[in-house]
Design a protein around this motif. Sequence first.
Motif, PDB file in Angstrom:
ATOM      1  N   ARG A 136       3.494   5.912  -5.588  1.00 39.36           N
ATOM      2  CA  ARG A 136       3.373   6.012  -7.093  1.00 39.36           C
ATOM      3  C   ARG A 136       2.290   7.278  -7.452  1.00 39.36           C
ATOM      4  O   ARG A 136       2.515   8.113  -8.242  1.00 39.36           O
ATOM      5  N   THR A 137       1.162   7.214  -6.735  1.00 38.40           N
ATOM      6  CA  THR A 137       0.283   8.154  -6.876  1.00 38.40           C
ATOM      7  C   THR A 137       0.915   9.526  -6.538  1.00 38.40           C
ATOM      8  O   THR A 137       0.355  10.498  -7.024  1.00 38.40           O
ATOM      9  N   VAL A 138       1.601   9.757  -5.541  1.00 35.65           N
ATOM     10  CA  VAL A 138       2.028  11.045  -5.310  1.00 35.65           C
ATOM     11  C   VAL A 138       3.270  11.478  -5.734  1.00 35.65           C
ATOM     12  O   VAL A 138       4.007  12.378  -5.497  1.00 35.65           O
TER      13      VAL A 138
ATOM     14  N   GLU B 162      11.206   6.610   0.669  1.00 35.37           N
ATOM     15  CA  GLU B 162      11.164   7.812   1.251  1.00 35.37           C
ATOM     16  C   GLU B 162       9.780   8.111   2.040  1.00 35.37           C
ATOM     17  O   GLU B 162       9.683   8.760   3.201  1.00 35.37           O
ATOM     18  N   LEU B 163       8.589   7.735   1.334  1.00 34.80           N
ATOM     19  CA  LEU B 163       7.373   7.839   1.879  1.00 34.80           C
ATOM     20  C   LEU B 163       7.238   6.903   3.351  1.00 34.80           C
ATOM     21  O   LEU B 163       6.448   7.064   4.272  1.00 34.80           O
ATOM     22  N   PHE B 164       7.854   5.719   3.250  1.00 32.03           N
ATOM     23  CA  PHE B 164       7.675   4.872   4.282  1.00 32.03           C
ATOM     24  C   PHE B 164       8.550   5.429   5.465  1.00 32.03           C
ATOM     25  O   PHE B 164       7.615   5.416   6.593  1.00 32.03           O
TER      26      PHE B 164
ATOM     27  N   GLU C 189       0.660  -1.326   0.070  1.00 30.18           N
ATOM     28  CA  GLU C 189       0.067  -0.008  -0.008  1.00 30.18           C
ATOM     29  C   GLU C 189       0.742   1.234  -0.099  1.00 30.18           C
ATOM     30  O   GLU C 189       0.389   2.193  -0.726  1.00 30.18           O
ATOM     31  N   ILE C 190       1.899   1.028   0.734  1.00 24.79           N
ATOM     32  CA  ILE C 190       2.921   2.377   0.803  1.00 24.79           C
ATOM     33  C   ILE C 190       3.403   2.543  -0.698  1.00 24.79           C
ATOM     34  O   ILE C 190       3.821   3.695  -1.443  1.00 24.79           O
ATOM     35  N   GLU C 191       3.803   1.513  -1.280  1.00 22.17           N
ATOM     36  CA  GLU C 191       4.247   1.412  -2.652  1.00 22.17           C
ATOM     37  C   GLU C 191       3.381   2.084  -3.674  1.00 22.17           C
ATOM     38  O   GLU C 191       3.680   3.138  -4.490  1.00 22.17           O
ATOM     39  N   ARG C 192       2.147   1.732  -3.337  1.00 21.36           N
ATOM     40  CA  ARG C 192       1.008   2.283  -4.429  1.00 21.36           C
ATOM     41  C   ARG C 192       0.754   3.762  -4.160  1.00 21.36           C
ATOM     42  O   ARG C 192       0.609   4.551  -5.187  1.00 21.36           O
ATOM     43  N   GLU C 193       0.859   4.060  -2.757  1.00 21.80           N
ATOM     44  CA  GLU C 193       0.446   5.621  -2.455  1.00 21.80           C
ATOM     45  C   GLU C 193       1.738   6.141  -3.155  1.00 21.80           C
ATOM     46  O   GLU C 193       1.701   7.514  -3.661  1.00 21.80           O
TER      47      GLU C 193
END
Length: 125
Positions: A99-101, A107-109, A93-97
């Motif tokens: 890509r979206t942003v 970095e998002l993790f 889910e973080i990898e999907r998010e």
Amino acid sequence: MTEEDNPRRQPRQLAELSSVHEFLDEIRLRPGVWLPGNSLEYLGSMLIGYRAAMAVHDIDEDFDFWSPGTQGPFAEWLWQRLGRHSPLGWATEIEREARTVGTPAIELFFALFDEYRQERQPVEG
């Protein structure tokens, strides 16, 4: 550049670490060394291995990422944070998010993990 000019600390040996949070702080220093392609799926697998080793060696440590039968407190926090639930796990889910942003997933993790830790810190009073 001298060491004083570089605020980044030097990596530590695994034997110097005392928790999964410290382990993740080491991964943050050099994610390319630990995670092929900076893959969060790989990180998730490493953390399951970490948890399995804790069980094998009868180590009692708070663990945020996975336990048999549950995705763990971090995933539960993430589902609330993102406003959705996923059986695929926090890494997917973080990898999907990401890509979206348009942000690298690693970095998002770490941004989300920092937010999670900040919210979980005991309030001093």
